[in-house]
Design an enzyme around this catalytic site. Structure first.
Site, short mmCIF file in Angstrom:
data_model
loop_
_atom_site.label_atom_id
_atom_site.label_comp_id
_atom_site.label_asym_id
_atom_site.label_seq_id
_atom_site.Cartn_x
_atom_site.Cartn_y
_atom_site.Cartn_z
N ASP A 269 0.84 -1.20 0.00
CA ASP A 269 0.00 0.00 0.00
C ASP A 269 0.88 1.25 0.00
OD1 ASP A 269 -1.95 1.93 0.37
OD2 ASP A 269 -2.85 0.96 2.12
N GLY A 295 -1.93 -4.68 -2.40
CA GLY A 295 -1.98 -3.25 -2.21
C GLY A 295 -3.04 -2.77 -1.24
N HIS A 296 -3.51 -1.54 -1.50
CA HIS A 296 -4.40 -0.82 -0.58
C HIS A 296 -5.71 -1.56 -0.36
CE1 HIS A 296 -5.98 2.75 1.41
NE2 HIS A 296 -6.99 2.81 0.57
N PHE A 297 -6.39 -1.93 -1.44
CA PHE A 297 -7.66 -2.64 -1.33
C PHE A 297 -7.38 -4.14 -1.37
CE2 PHE A 297 -9.37 1.49 -2.78
CZ PHE A 297 -10.31 1.69 -1.78
#
Length: 320
Positions: A269, A295-297
């Site tokens: 992320d 990553g982020h999601f």
């Protein structure tokens, strides 16, 4: 088969059903895992939420991040709903909830938390586990610190409660806005509300970009592009500056109440990097810690892994 083996098999089948892995298209959906789409009135706002699972089961409250909504939990909800009562609201200004203008609603994290607090009370949620992601962290930690007796466990996915996680390049223009809420600094953040920025959030740091459905930004971007929504998001970018001063209070909540906590963090992320995950180890004794290569999601690429970890974690913590 022993009881543990049966439990693992059941969890695996639930995960497969939720994430569409090797399942016949004509397989009927269980009534307990069927997701219902509802709206409740909170302070003259229509708050949309997704709900599934038996209401007499332990509740899991799913709190979404920016710039998405309860849509980010669309696969996780049925994966948990065989065993848990799962509820995922949209905040004001997000998803299918009311989005009054900044003149008609004060978009602060205090107010988002107040709406969600009233939402839990309206639904009669007396005790719950909280999944906190991104914006869900400052909303959920406000609830937890105010009502520690209501929180059974925490599930933290790329959500910050320590300064270490917000000292990277992404935060420099945001912090400049906290210090000086000028039009110039605000306009510099509008690029975070574009389609390119939304795609970047979903795809940066993933192992295989082909696993990320364009339905994600296809859902998010039209909502971001609604008239007046940029001002809503700028107000919340500014209000995010109210969160770091509360970090010591949240950390004291961790130390005093020791909520059982599961960390499932996308380590690649670029907004909330892994540096923000490690400090939880300082204050929490009953902690399960997992960095995921995404990553982020993280749910978009590693939803099956995360749902299995949650089921195993809750199975241990909520049966004690």
């Amino acid at each position: 088969m022993n009881l543990f083996h049966n439990s693992v098999v059941a969890m695996t089948l639930t995960t497969i059903l939720a994430y569409g892995l090797s399942v016949r298209a004509d397989e009927p959906q269980s009534l307990t895992t069927q997701v219902l789409h509802r709206t409740v009135k909170i302070d003259d706002l229509d708050i949309f939420y997704r709900e599934a699972g038996p209401k007499d089961a332990p509740t899991v409250l799913l709190l979404h991040g920016f710039p998405t909504s309860s849509h980010m939990f669309r696969n996780l909800i049925p994966a948990l709903a065989d065993k848990y009562h799962v509820v995922a609201p949209d905040y004001p200004g997000f998803g299918n909830s009311s989005a009054p203008s900044v003149k008609d609603f004060d978009y602060t994290f205090d107010n988002l938390a107040s709406v969600i607090e009233k939402f839990t009370e309206k639904l009669g949620l007396k005790k719950y586990s909280i999944y906190l992601m991104d914006y869900g962290a400052p909303v959920g930690f406000r609830l937890a610190a105010k009502h520690p007796d209501r929180v059974q466990t925490l599930i933290v996915q790329n959500g910050n409660a320590y300064d270490e996680g917000i000292d990277n390049e992404f935060w420099k223009p945001v912090k400049a806005y906290w210090k000086d809420r000028s039009k110039e600094h605000g306009d510099a953040l509008r690029s975070l509300l574009t389609l390119d920025a939304t795609k970047w959030q979903y795809t940066t740091g993933v192992r295989n970009v082909e696993t990320i459905s364009p339905d994600t930004w296809g859902h998010v971007q039209p909502l971001l592009d609604r008239p007046g929504n940029q001002e809503i998001q700028l107000a919340l970018f500014f209000s995010y500056g109210s969160n770091p001063p509360l970090y010591p209070q949240w950390q004291e909540y961790f130390r005093k109440h020791q909520p059982p906590t599961l960390i499932v963090w996308g380590k690649n992320d670029q907004i909330f990097p892994a540096a923000g995950a490690f400090p939880y180890k300082r204050d929490l004794k009953n902690l399960e810690f997992h960095l995921l290569d995404t990553g982020h999601f993280a749910l978009e690429e590693d939803g099956a892994t995360i749902s299995t970890l949650i089921l195993e974690f809750l199975g241990k913590q909520l049966t004690k």
